[in-house]
Design an enzyme around this catalytic site. Structure first.
Site, PDB file in Angstrom:
ATOM      1  N   ASP A 155     -39.948  -8.945  42.663  1.00  0.00           N
ATOM      2  CA  ASP A 155     -41.075  -9.317  41.920  1.00  0.00           C
ATOM      3  C   ASP A 155     -41.211 -10.727  41.966  1.00  0.00           C
ATOM      4  OD1 ASP A 155     -42.172  -7.071  40.894  1.00  0.00           O
ATOM      5  OD2 ASP A 155     -41.995  -7.632  38.648  1.00  0.00           O
ATOM      6  N   LEU A 216     -51.838  -5.574  33.822  1.00  0.00           N
ATOM      7  CA  LEU A 216     -51.422  -5.175  32.247  1.00  0.00           C
ATOM      8  C   LEU A 216     -50.958  -3.838  32.176  1.00  0.00           C
ATOM      9  CD1 LEU A 216     -55.299  -6.296  31.283  1.00  0.00           C
ATOM     10  CD2 LEU A 216     -53.264  -7.661  31.213  1.00  0.00           C
TER      11      LEU A 216
HETATM   12  N1  LIG Z   1     -55.963   5.516  28.862  1.00  0.00           N
HETATM   13  C1  LIG Z   1     -55.410   4.309  28.539  1.00  0.00           C
HETATM   14  N2  LIG Z   1     -55.714   3.365  28.038  1.00  0.00           N
HETATM   15  C2  LIG Z   1     -54.975   2.355  27.677  1.00  0.00           C
HETATM   16  N3  LIG Z   1     -53.895   2.247  27.912  1.00  0.00           N
HETATM   17  C3  LIG Z   1     -53.288   3.348  28.534  1.00  0.00           C
HETATM   18  C4  LIG Z   1     -53.820   4.195  29.057  1.00  0.00           C
HETATM   19  N4  LIG Z   1     -52.934   4.983  29.756  1.00  0.00           N
HETATM   20  C5  LIG Z   1     -51.696   4.455  29.743  1.00  0.00           C
HETATM   21  N5  LIG Z   1     -51.892   3.146  29.167  1.00  0.00           N
HETATM   22  C6  LIG Z   1     -50.997   2.184  28.913  1.00  0.00           C
HETATM   23  O1  LIG Z   1     -50.470   1.805  30.176  1.00  0.00           O
HETATM   24  C7  LIG Z   1     -49.022   1.106  29.940  1.00  0.00           C
HETATM   25  C8  LIG Z   1     -48.415   1.764  31.011  1.00  0.00           C
HETATM   26  O2  LIG Z   1     -48.528   0.803  32.224  1.00  0.00           O
HETATM   27  P1  LIG Z   1     -47.789   0.972  33.564  1.00  0.00           P
HETATM   28  O3  LIG Z   1     -48.170  -0.070  34.314  1.00  0.00           O
HETATM   29  O4  LIG Z   1     -47.681   2.239  34.200  1.00  0.00           O
HETATM   30  O5  LIG Z   1     -46.185   0.512  32.888  1.00  0.00           O
HETATM   31  P2  LIG Z   1     -44.828  -0.215  33.273  1.00  0.00           P
HETATM   32  O6  LIG Z   1     -44.900  -1.325  32.770  1.00  0.00           O
HETATM   33  O7  LIG Z   1     -43.739   0.837  32.512  1.00  0.00           O
HETATM   34  O8  LIG Z   1     -44.844   0.137  34.772  1.00  0.00           O
HETATM   35  C9  LIG Z   1     -48.595   1.859  28.621  1.00  0.00           C
HETATM   36  O9  LIG Z   1     -48.685   0.830  27.779  1.00  0.00           O
HETATM   37  C10 LIG Z   1     -49.526   2.792  28.161  1.00  0.00           C
HETATM   38  O10 LIG Z   1     -49.718   2.801  27.064  1.00  0.00           O
HETATM   39  C1  LIG Z   2     -42.028  -7.394  34.980  1.00  0.00           C
HETATM   40  C2  LIG Z   2     -42.508  -6.646  34.084  1.00  0.00           C
HETATM   41  O1  LIG Z   2     -42.964  -6.725  32.831  1.00  0.00           O
HETATM   42  O2  LIG Z   2     -42.530  -5.317  34.398  1.00  0.00           O
HETATM   43  P1  LIG Z   2     -43.358  -3.747  33.972  1.00  0.00           P
HETATM   44  O3  LIG Z   2     -44.556  -4.175  33.364  1.00  0.00           O
HETATM   45  O4  LIG Z   2     -43.103  -2.830  35.138  1.00  0.00           O
HETATM   46  O5  LIG Z   2     -42.170  -3.560  32.694  1.00  0.00           O
END
Ligand SMILES: Nc1ncnc2c1ncn2[C@@H]1O[C@H](COP(=O)(O)OP(=O)(O)O)[C@@H](O)[C@H]1O
Ligand SMILES: CC(=O)OP(=O)(O)O
Ligand SMILES: [Mg+2]
Length: 457
Positions: A155, A216
């Site tokens: 990253d 986000l």
């Molecule tokens: N329809 C939605 N509206 C708002 N937030 C959402 C929705 N679906 C999933 N999320 C949020 O997206 C986030 C996960 O994002 P992601 O980028 O896949 O996570 P990670 O950080 O594990 O890679 C969680 O906080 C989840 O609550």
């Molecule tokens: C860097 C980082 O926070 O990654 P993730 O959002 O996938 O948890």
């Protein structure tokens, strides 16, 4: 042709994509599986092969409660699928690329051999929600897929271009140098993918594309991308700085933690052989953010509560900035009388997020001297929450960003040749800078880097 498995262990999810690729060629995705919701159980498995949704939504039970058990579940699903011909046996996988959030000073992906592994182990404490989990998955791969080569993709790599005056912390520079204390930045695989995809969408050369990108998800960050390269980003030495997240506080006054509890300097009982975490780090990384404010880490639920409230205020103030300000004042009153504490907390979390995100957009607009081609939303929340996008763009409209509310609410871009688009436009027609959504793909970015790296073949 080689089969590449790309493994992305995030803080709340594990995503694995299967690609086929030729050396030096563009990888082609054949399947994608993910376990999400690890911080908001029950976790859910989804698995798609090409256009076919093989497992649309399956709750996987309490035993799948961390990144390693999530990876095991995904690997089982891939191997059990009789219609995934490229992986008939475990030996069919040639290369496994792993997202390593903190790569320290590594400037390019690394083949994982003993010395790279121990070098990465030393970075575990600088990404307490990520690195040790990824190393755990690497060990699983060495045991279960011993024929495959493992490659670490970082990253941090994309942010190597952040200029010195931006990456430096104003502390004793001898100590900063010897302890390598500087801004590293994260979500770089995502930002690299976003920058290329947006440049292609806008029909501009990457080197002439400048954007403000927002990743986000459970972890959230912003990035100022100038001429295709990282110029500044909101995360820092660790992924704690900047925006709040599912369980992270984001930036707070650094003194706060000493007033929060008395034992913050001590090692947390949750520390393991692989990860040493102080109480202070535990509080700010694991006991803060949406979890602390609302009791849930599911931003979908937070946005839904805010949507209900927004519906109420829209009824009161149909249009115009003055009406909006009046409505906001009224809302504050209403909030004070709102006796549903749960809804009030979720609205607070939503408004706080909009405020922090808008702060970074303003700052990056200035640091990029107003030369901004687009504001780009990505990550689980950025891609799915039209309400959050609408609230953010409204807040930063003084910078010229304008939303096409219909496009924003349409839930994904218009299909092109029967395929979902990677980037879609939600900005008002004829206005620059554009407002875009990018379905980011860290797994593709890793597979691309691996296909390019001759040393991995
Ligand atoms: N329809 C939605 N509206 C708002 N937030 C959402 C929705 N679906 C999933 N999320 C949020 O997206 C986030 C996960 O994002 P992601 O980028 O896949 O996570 P990670 O950080 O594990 O890679 C969680 O906080 C989840 O609550
Ligand atoms: C860097 C980082 O926070 O990654 P993730 O959002 O996938 O948890
Ligand atoms: Mg992620």
């Amino acid at each position: 042709m080689a089969v590449i498995l790309a493994v992305n262990a995030g803080s709340s999810s594990v995503k694995v994509s299967v690609f086929t690729a030729e050396k030096g060629g563009t990888p082609s995705q054949v399947a994608e599986a993910q376990v999400s919701g690890l911080t908001a159980p029950p976790a859910v498995l989804r698995y798609a092969r090409g256009d076919a949704s093989v497992i649309p939504h399956r709750e996987v039970g309490d035993a799948v409660n961390d990144q390693r058990s999530a990876f095991a579940t995904i690997l089982d699903a891939l191997i059990a699928d009789p219609d995934l011909p490229v992986i008939r046996r475990r030996e069919d996988v040639s290369i496994i690329c792993h997202r390593i959030v903190h790569g320290g000073d590594f400037a390019k992906p690394q083949l994982i051999v003993d010395h790279t592994y121990s070098h990465l182990e030393a970075l575990n404490d600088l990404a307490p929600l990520h690195n040790a989990n990824s190393l755990g998955i690497i060990r699983q791969c060495c045991d279960w897929l011993p024929h495959a080569r493992n490659v670490a993709c970082f990253d941090t790599q994309f942010h190597a271009t952040i200029p010195r005056h931006i990456r430096t912390y104003p502390i004793d520079q001898a100590i900063a140098r010897s302890n390598r204390l500087r801004k590293y930045g994260f979500h770089g695989l995502s930002y690299s993918f976003i920058a290329r995809s947006v440049a292609r969408h806008l029909g501009r050369p990457l080197r002439e594309t400048s954007i403000i990108a927002l990743h986000l998800g459970s972890g959230a960050s912003a990035c100022a991308i100038r001429g295709g390269r990282s110029w500044d980003t909101s995360m820092g030495l660790t992924p704690l700085a900047g925006l709040p997240g599912a369980t992270r506080s984001g930036s707070v006054d650094p003194s706060l933690v000493f007033h929060y509890a008395s034992d913050v300097g001590k090692l947390s009982p949750a520390s393991t052989r692989d990860l040493h975490i102080s109480r202070a780090e535990e509080i700010l990384n694991k006991e803060a953010g949406w979890k602390a404010l609302t009791g849930t880490t599911d931003f979908g639920k937070i946005a839904a509560a805010a949507a209900a409230a927004a519906g109420r205020s829209r009824k009161r103030a149909p249009e115009g900035a003055e009406n909006r300000i009046a409505a906001e004042e009224e809302e504050v009153e209403e909030e004070e009388h709102d006796n549903d504490e749960d809804t009030r907390n979720k609205r607070l979390a939503f408004d706080l997020f909009v405020d922090r995100i808008s702060g970074f957009i303003g700052s990056y607009y200035v640091t990029l001297r107003g030369q901004v081609d687009a504001l780009v939303f990505a990550g689980g929340i950025g891609e799915k929450s039209d309400l959050l996008r609408s609230a953010v763009v409204d807040q930063v409209s003084c910078l010229g960003f304008r939303l096409d509310e219909e496009a924003n609410g349409a839930g994904g871009g218009r299909q092109e040749n029967g395929k979902e688009p990677i980037v879609w436009d939600i900005g008002k027609e004829g206005i620059t800078p554009r407002v875009l959504v990018c379905k980011t793909d860290e797994q593709f970015e890793m597979a691309r880097l691996c296909a390019e790296g001759e040393e991995f073949w």
